[in-house]
Design a protein around this motif. Sequence first.
Motif, mmCIF file in Angstrom:
data_model
loop_
_atom_site.group_PDB
_atom_site.id
_atom_site.type_symbol
_atom_site.label_atom_id
_atom_site.label_comp_id
_atom_site.label_asym_id
_atom_site.label_seq_id
_atom_site.Cartn_x
_atom_site.Cartn_y
_atom_site.Cartn_z
ATOM 1 N N THR A 1 0.808 -1.221 0.000
ATOM 2 C CA THR A 1 0.000 0.000 0.000
ATOM 3 C C THR A 1 0.840 1.268 0.000
ATOM 4 O OG1 THR A 1 -0.212 -0.270 2.384
ATOM 5 C CG2 THR A 1 -2.078 -0.979 1.031
ATOM 6 N N GLY A 2 2.134 1.136 0.220
ATOM 7 C CA GLY A 2 3.006 2.294 0.140
ATOM 8 C C GLY A 2 3.287 2.946 1.485
ATOM 9 N N THR A 3 4.418 3.602 1.556
ATOM 10 C CA THR A 3 4.803 4.412 2.720
ATOM 11 C C THR A 3 5.153 5.807 2.219
ATOM 12 O OG1 THR A 3 5.693 2.556 3.985
ATOM 13 C CG2 THR A 3 6.483 4.761 4.573
ATOM 14 N N ARG A 4 4.462 6.798 2.760
ATOM 15 C CA ARG A 4 4.765 8.177 2.363
ATOM 16 C C ARG A 4 5.904 8.692 3.229
ATOM 17 N NH1 ARG A 4 2.395 11.440 -0.811
ATOM 18 N NH2 ARG A 4 0.446 10.242 -0.819
ATOM 19 N N LEU A 5 7.001 9.067 2.610
ATOM 20 C CA LEU A 5 8.169 9.576 3.321
ATOM 21 C C LEU A 5 8.243 11.091 3.186
ATOM 22 C CD1 LEU A 5 10.833 9.014 4.870
ATOM 23 C CD2 LEU A 5 11.967 8.956 2.638
ATOM 24 N N GLN A 6 8.306 11.741 4.323
ATOM 25 C CA GLN A 6 8.544 13.185 4.345
ATOM 26 C C GLN A 6 9.966 13.440 4.810
ATOM 27 O OE1 GLN A 6 5.149 14.203 6.986
ATOM 28 N NE2 GLN A 6 4.493 15.530 5.325
ATOM 29 N N VAL A 7 10.618 14.395 4.188
ATOM 30 C CA VAL A 7 11.977 14.758 4.570
ATOM 31 C C VAL A 7 11.971 16.214 4.988
ATOM 32 C CG1 VAL A 7 14.382 14.896 3.855
ATOM 33 C CG2 VAL A 7 12.910 13.108 2.898
ATOM 34 N N PHE A 8 12.401 16.461 6.212
ATOM 35 C CA PHE A 8 12.408 17.817 6.755
ATOM 36 C C PHE A 8 13.811 18.398 6.724
ATOM 37 C CE2 PHE A 8 8.110 17.963 8.055
ATOM 38 C CZ PHE A 8 7.759 16.695 8.479
ATOM 39 N N PRO A 9 13.905 19.696 6.394
ATOM 40 C CA PRO A 9 15.239 20.332 6.358
ATOM 41 C C PRO A 9 15.807 20.512 7.757
ATOM 42 C CG PRO A 9 13.513 21.847 5.586
ATOM 43 C CD PRO A 9 12.836 20.562 5.930
ATOM 44 N N TYR B 1 -1.711 -1.151 -14.795
ATOM 45 C CA TYR B 1 -1.979 -1.313 -13.382
ATOM 46 C C TYR B 1 -2.985 -0.236 -12.992
ATOM 47 C CZ TYR B 1 2.029 -4.427 -12.553
ATOM 48 O OH TYR B 1 2.901 -5.492 -12.551
ATOM 49 N N ARG B 2 -3.651 -0.459 -11.875
ATOM 50 C CA ARG B 2 -4.509 0.600 -11.373
ATOM 51 C C ARG B 2 -4.387 0.701 -9.857
ATOM 52 N NH1 ARG B 2 -10.857 -1.491 -11.452
ATOM 53 N NH2 ARG B 2 -10.700 -2.718 -9.532
ATOM 54 N N GLN B 3 -4.734 1.887 -9.353
ATOM 55 C CA GLN B 3 -4.712 2.108 -7.906
ATOM 56 C C GLN B 3 -5.971 2.858 -7.524
ATOM 57 O OE1 GLN B 3 -1.621 4.665 -6.333
ATOM 58 N NE2 GLN B 3 -1.606 3.560 -4.399
ATOM 59 N N ILE B 4 -6.854 2.169 -6.857
ATOM 60 C CA ILE B 4 -8.007 2.830 -6.261
ATOM 61 C C ILE B 4 -7.500 3.626 -5.069
ATOM 62 C CG2 ILE B 4 -10.191 2.437 -5.064
ATOM 63 C CD1 ILE B 4 -10.485 -0.088 -6.833
ATOM 64 N N LEU B 5 -8.077 4.798 -4.866
ATOM 65 C CA LEU B 5 -7.582 5.726 -3.835
ATOM 66 C C LEU B 5 -7.417 5.031 -2.489
ATOM 67 C CD1 LEU B 5 -6.841 8.696 -3.421
ATOM 68 C CD2 LEU B 5 -9.190 9.085 -2.671
ATOM 69 N N LYS C 1 -4.006 -0.623 -2.764
ATOM 70 C CA LYS C 1 -2.759 -1.059 -3.390
ATOM 71 C C LYS C 1 -2.780 -0.835 -4.895
ATOM 72 C CE LYS C 1 -1.963 -4.670 0.022
ATOM 73 N NZ LYS C 1 -1.418 -6.014 0.269
ATOM 74 N N VAL C 2 -1.602 -0.718 -5.448
ATOM 75 C CA VAL C 2 -1.459 -0.745 -6.902
ATOM 76 C C VAL C 2 -1.697 -2.188 -7.345
ATOM 77 C CG1 VAL C 2 0.145 -0.423 -8.806
ATOM 78 C CG2 VAL C 2 0.194 1.148 -6.857
ATOM 79 N N GLU C 3 -2.634 -2.363 -8.301
ATOM 80 C CA GLU C 3 -3.033 -3.721 -8.705
ATOM 81 C C GLU C 3 -2.745 -3.955 -10.182
ATOM 82 O OE1 GLU C 3 -7.095 -4.714 -6.460
ATOM 83 O OE2 GLU C 3 -7.184 -2.841 -7.597
ATOM 84 N N PHE C 4 -2.264 -5.126 -10.484
ATOM 85 C CA PHE C 4 -2.007 -5.527 -11.858
ATOM 86 C C PHE C 4 -3.324 -5.768 -12.585
ATOM 87 C CE2 PHE C 4 0.094 -7.677 -15.300
ATOM 88 C CZ PHE C 4 -0.678 -8.786 -15.610
ATOM 89 N N LEU C 5 -3.416 -5.264 -13.801
ATOM 90 C CA LEU C 5 -4.579 -5.548 -14.638
ATOM 91 C C LEU C 5 -4.220 -6.522 -15.750
ATOM 92 C CD1 LEU C 5 -6.198 -2.022 -15.126
ATOM 93 C CD2 LEU C 5 -6.932 -3.843 -13.610
ATOM 94 N N VAL C 6 -3.198 -6.166 -16.549
ATOM 95 C CA VAL C 6 -2.939 -6.948 -17.748
ATOM 96 C C VAL C 6 -1.520 -6.705 -18.238
ATOM 97 C CG1 VAL C 6 -3.749 -5.117 -19.297
ATOM 98 C CG2 VAL C 6 -3.963 -7.512 -20.011
ATOM 99 N N SER C 7 -0.964 -7.707 -18.885
ATOM 100 C CA SER C 7 0.310 -7.552 -19.588
ATOM 101 C C SER C 7 0.096 -7.932 -21.053
ATOM 102 C CB SER C 7 1.399 -8.409 -18.946
ATOM 103 O OG SER C 7 1.024 -9.774 -18.936
ATOM 104 N N PHE C 8 0.935 -7.376 -21.910
ATOM 105 C CA PHE C 8 0.709 -7.468 -23.361
ATOM 106 C C PHE C 8 2.037 -7.609 -24.038
ATOM 107 C CE2 PHE C 8 -2.371 -6.598 -26.702
ATOM 108 C CZ PHE C 8 -1.649 -6.043 -27.745
#
Lengths: 114, 115
Positions: A106-114, B35-39, B42-49
């Motif tokens: 799902t990702g990790t948002r990284l913030q970098v502060f000066p 790929y797509r990412q619903i808000l 996760k980023v999800e795979f759709l298709v490869s070509f």
Amino acid sequence: AQTVTQSQPEMSVQEAETVTLSCTYDTSESDYYLFWYKQPPSRQMILVIRQEAYKQQNATENRFSVNFQKAAKSFSLKISDSQLGDAAMYFCAVGARNTDKLIFGTGTRLQVFP
Amino acid sequence: EPEVTQTPSHQVTQMGQEVILRCVPISNHLYFYWYRQILGQKVEFLVSFYNNEISEKSEIFDDQFSVERPDGSNFTLKIRSTKLEDSAMYFCASSPDRGRTGELFFGEGSRLTVL
């Protein structure tokens, strides 16, 4: 099935300091690859670093290195000497040799502060 | 430096309408992906070509979706009859070899909003 878990939605670090982003994964594949991708705001995702699971040695790319613990299925990213330009969303991903798809966390948002 | 480009950057459409998202992969790349990412998800795979046919697709990629490479440069994703749950960021990617082991080159994404 493969899964990737990033347990830190957000992290912050002071410029020039070191930060570690966590990633755990699960896979039944024996031949797989692990990736960290970086997505700066409103920009493309770009590959930061890649690790082949069969290699014991941890991958390193300049200030970026990984701590790959295969038995624990852990793949953390260490950023040394953090720079303002490192601020981004970081995605951990796993891919296997027998499939085209990458499985992302799902990702990790990284913030970098000066 | 060569880049993957996507258009439009943002599209708003009514439910049930057809949408085409366009991508220009890097010119010497042979493998293409959506790929797509619903808000917030996760980023999800759709298709490869590859070689003008679908190489692999996910369970998300049902009959409402199709891809084609109509002219040797563009790579398109068509959603035939959009649903509310199709609202997402759609990412195109390309790679010189099979992305499973190597690097994918992503575009900036096309944000689709279905009303």
